[in-house]
Design a protein around this motif. Sequence first.
Motif, PDB file in Angstrom:
ATOM      1  N   PRO A  24     -20.591 -16.113  -5.464  1.00 20.62           N
ATOM      2  CA  PRO A  24     -19.520 -17.049  -5.128  1.00 20.62           C
ATOM      3  C   PRO A  24     -19.140 -17.084  -3.650  1.00 20.62           C
ATOM      4  N   ARG A  25     -19.741 -16.238  -2.804  1.00 23.76           N
ATOM      5  CA  ARG A  25     -19.294 -16.200  -1.418  1.00 23.76           C
ATOM      6  C   ARG A  25     -20.459 -16.408  -0.454  1.00 23.76           C
ATOM      7  N   PRO A  26     -20.249 -17.175   0.616  1.00 22.01           N
ATOM      8  CA  PRO A  26     -21.302 -17.334   1.627  1.00 22.01           C
ATOM      9  C   PRO A  26     -21.405 -16.081   2.487  1.00 22.01           C
ATOM     10  N   VAL A  27     -22.640 -15.747   2.850  1.00 21.21           N
ATOM     11  CA  VAL A  27     -22.885 -14.597   3.731  1.00 21.21           C
ATOM     12  C   VAL A  27     -23.922 -14.993   4.768  1.00 21.21           C
ATOM     13  N   ALA A  28     -23.991 -14.220   5.854  1.00 22.61           N
ATOM     14  CA  ALA A  28     -25.045 -14.405   6.833  1.00 22.61           C
ATOM     15  C   ALA A  28     -26.399 -14.173   6.180  1.00 22.61           C
ATOM     16  N   ARG A  29     -27.400 -14.931   6.588  1.00 20.29           N
ATOM     17  CA  ARG A  29     -28.714 -14.822   5.956  1.00 20.29           C
ATOM     18  C   ARG A  29     -29.454 -13.550   6.371  1.00 20.29           C
ATOM     19  N   ILE A  30     -29.014 -12.891   7.413  1.00 18.58           N
ATOM     20  CA  ILE A  30     -29.555 -11.568   7.736  1.00 18.58           C
ATOM     21  C   ILE A  30     -28.487 -10.531   7.425  1.00 18.58           C
ATOM     22  N   VAL A  63     -23.379  -9.064  10.558  1.00 24.10           N
ATOM     23  CA  VAL A  63     -23.849  -8.733   9.215  1.00 24.10           C
ATOM     24  C   VAL A  63     -22.646  -8.573   8.291  1.00 24.10           C
ATOM     25  N   ASP A  64     -22.658  -9.302   7.185  1.00 25.00           N
ATOM     26  CA  ASP A  64     -21.554  -9.205   6.227  1.00 25.00           C
ATOM     27  C   ASP A  64     -22.063  -9.059   4.798  1.00 25.00           C
ATOM     28  N   HIS A  65     -23.286  -8.565   4.651  1.00 22.70           N
ATOM     29  CA  HIS A  65     -23.908  -8.363   3.338  1.00 22.70           C
ATOM     30  C   HIS A  65     -24.741  -7.094   3.417  1.00 22.70           C
ATOM     31  N   SER A  87     -13.200   0.124   2.443  1.00 22.04           N
ATOM     32  CA  SER A  87     -13.297  -0.717   1.259  1.00 22.04           C
ATOM     33  C   SER A  87     -12.847  -2.150   1.513  1.00 22.04           C
ATOM     34  N   ALA A  88     -12.803  -2.552   2.780  1.00 27.60           N
ATOM     35  CA  ALA A  88     -12.372  -3.913   3.103  1.00 27.60           C
ATOM     36  C   ALA A  88     -13.299  -4.934   2.445  1.00 27.60           C
ATOM     37  N   ASP A  89     -12.706  -6.057   2.045  1.00 30.32           N
ATOM     38  CA  ASP A  89     -13.455  -7.056   1.280  1.00 30.32           C
ATOM     39  C   ASP A  89     -14.198  -8.044   2.173  1.00 30.32           C
ATOM     40  N   ASP A  90     -14.208  -7.827   3.496  1.00 32.86           N
ATOM     41  CA  ASP A  90     -14.900  -8.757   4.380  1.00 32.86           C
ATOM     42  C   ASP A  90     -16.407  -8.512   4.414  1.00 32.86           C
ATOM     43  N   ILE A  91     -16.871  -7.416   3.811  1.00 29.19           N
ATOM     44  CA  ILE A  91     -18.301  -7.136   3.708  1.00 29.19           C
ATOM     45  C   ILE A  91     -18.698  -7.225   2.245  1.00 29.19           C
ATOM     46  N   ALA A  92     -19.677  -8.094   1.941  1.00 30.94           N
ATOM     47  CA  ALA A  92     -20.182  -8.204   0.579  1.00 30.94           C
ATOM     48  C   ALA A  92     -21.102  -7.027   0.284  1.00 30.94           C
ATOM     49  N   ILE A  93     -20.833  -6.337  -0.795  1.00 30.22           N
ATOM     50  CA  ILE A  93     -21.649  -5.196  -1.195  1.00 30.22           C
ATOM     51  C   ILE A  93     -22.434  -5.566  -2.448  1.00 30.22           C
ATOM     52  N   ALA A  94     -23.758  -5.486  -2.325  1.00 35.18           N
ATOM     53  CA  ALA A  94     -24.646  -5.695  -3.467  1.00 35.18           C
ATOM     54  C   ALA A  94     -25.326  -4.376  -3.794  1.00 35.18           C
ATOM     55  N   THR A  95     -25.498  -4.118  -5.071  1.00 36.89           N
ATOM     56  CA  THR A  95     -26.174  -2.891  -5.477  1.00 36.89           C
ATOM     57  C   THR A  95     -27.092  -3.208  -6.651  1.00 36.89           C
ATOM     58  N   LYS A  96     -27.655  -2.182  -7.253  1.00 39.23           N
ATOM     59  CA  LYS A  96     -28.602  -2.412  -8.331  1.00 39.23           C
ATOM     60  C   LYS A  96     -28.476  -1.315  -9.377  1.00 39.23           C
ATOM     61  N   VAL A  97     -28.815  -1.670 -10.605  1.00 39.01           N
ATOM     62  CA  VAL A  97     -28.790  -0.729 -11.716  1.00 39.01           C
ATOM     63  C   VAL A  97     -30.068  -0.890 -12.516  1.00 39.01           C
ATOM     64  N   ARG A 133     -14.701   1.462  -4.103  1.00 41.65           N
ATOM     65  CA  ARG A 133     -14.302   0.061  -4.277  1.00 41.65           C
ATOM     66  C   ARG A 133     -13.871  -0.207  -5.713  1.00 41.65           C
ATOM     67  N   ASP A 134     -13.075  -1.264  -5.870  1.00 38.41           N
ATOM     68  CA  ASP A 134     -12.642  -1.618  -7.219  1.00 38.41           C
ATOM     69  C   ASP A 134     -13.509  -2.711  -7.822  1.00 38.41           C
ATOM     70  N   HIS A 135     -14.417  -3.258  -7.037  1.00 36.28           N
ATOM     71  CA  HIS A 135     -15.375  -4.234  -7.550  1.00 36.28           C
ATOM     72  C   HIS A 135     -16.607  -4.239  -6.657  1.00 36.28           C
ATOM     73  N   LEU A 136     -17.693  -4.764  -7.193  1.00 39.97           N
ATOM     74  CA  LEU A 136     -18.936  -4.961  -6.444  1.00 39.97           C
ATOM     75  C   LEU A 136     -19.208  -6.458  -6.393  1.00 39.97           C
ATOM     76  N   ASP A 137     -19.602  -6.943  -5.217  1.00 43.04           N
ATOM     77  CA  ASP A 137     -19.798  -8.383  -5.077  1.00 43.04           C
ATOM     78  C   ASP A 137     -20.976  -8.877  -5.908  1.00 43.04           C
ATOM     79  N   LEU A 138     -22.014  -8.089  -5.988  1.00 49.25           N
ATOM     80  CA  LEU A 138     -23.172  -8.465  -6.805  1.00 49.25           C
ATOM     81  C   LEU A 138     -23.880  -7.202  -7.270  1.00 49.25           C
ATOM     82  N   VAL A 139     -24.339  -7.218  -8.504  1.00 48.09           N
ATOM     83  CA  VAL A 139     -25.120  -6.109  -9.053  1.00 48.09           C
ATOM     84  C   VAL A 139     -26.424  -6.672  -9.595  1.00 48.09           C
ATOM     85  N   ASN A 140     -27.530  -6.165  -9.066  1.00 48.17           N
ATOM     86  CA  ASN A 140     -28.847  -6.556  -9.544  1.00 48.17           C
ATOM     87  C   ASN A 140     -29.248  -5.717 -10.749  1.00 48.17           C
TER      88      ASN A 140
END
Length: 313
Positions: A24-30, A63-65, A87-97, A133-140
Amino acid sequence: MTDTTASATPDDRPIPGGAFPLGPRPVARIGFGAMQLGELPGRALPSDEEATAVLRRAVELGVDHIDTSHFYGDDTANRRIRTALGSADDIAIATKVGAVRASDPDAPVPLVVAQKPAELRAQVEQNLRTLGRDHLDLVNLRRTDAGHGIIATGDQIVPLDDQLGEMIAMRDEGLIRSIGLSNVDAAQLRQALPAGIGEIQNAYSLVARGDEDLLALALEHGIAWVPFFPLGSAFPNAPKVAEQPAVQRVAAAVGATPAQVGLAWLLAHAPNVLLIPGTGSVDHLEQNVAAGAVELTPEQVAELDAIADGTPA
């Protein structure tokens, strides 16, 4: 050809490579991949101070991702991200499981499959704890049917729909904001589309392009394409982007490194590509981010397009 130059926000923060939505959020492509902050087989791991310097410099460069995982060094990468960035929300954090660290430190492969829905939830919770963090922006959801890495057997062969049900439940609970898929094919993406998918993370590069059909499907549905091995496989004897003569010729012509050309080609190839090159060096980080400003002519793109490892291009 997609414009690969770095644009900026109204407050003049750079957006390296331009922007594309990650869920749901735009991020820099790098962006930045944190694996090398957690483990470097055969090489010295960056110190805590070096890791902090790299992460903070990445943010300064726009970099914001950040892509990470609890199994990068047994939570080492996650804890370093928490220390450096909070834990600031200005950086999108993606992880994997889908995998966990092997209990035997001497195991030939450091990871074991963990695909059951309850195991996926436990891994999300571990990522949340170690990242603070209390949420993750994306989980793979990293599938282990085939391809690179560990393969599921026995009761670890879990239907995709069962896994997606758990991922959707965690999204509804606010633990994650978007669901990604890793190591999947086009049929699996089509099966998962009703769940709402924000990212596909597969092995893909200029010299390994067998997933063009999956990339096209992701683009059709506005899904981010986040390749791992973006400069060629890390496995021995596998093709490397920087070793290709055409890449070296183009690099010399545009005044860039071969690695920068390989990353710039990915950005030019499709507008939904997001890059997560990783490093433990500030100098190397700056080179990676600068790839967003490498401009390739249509003729150079065509020359690079002609490179393939025998898979459909």
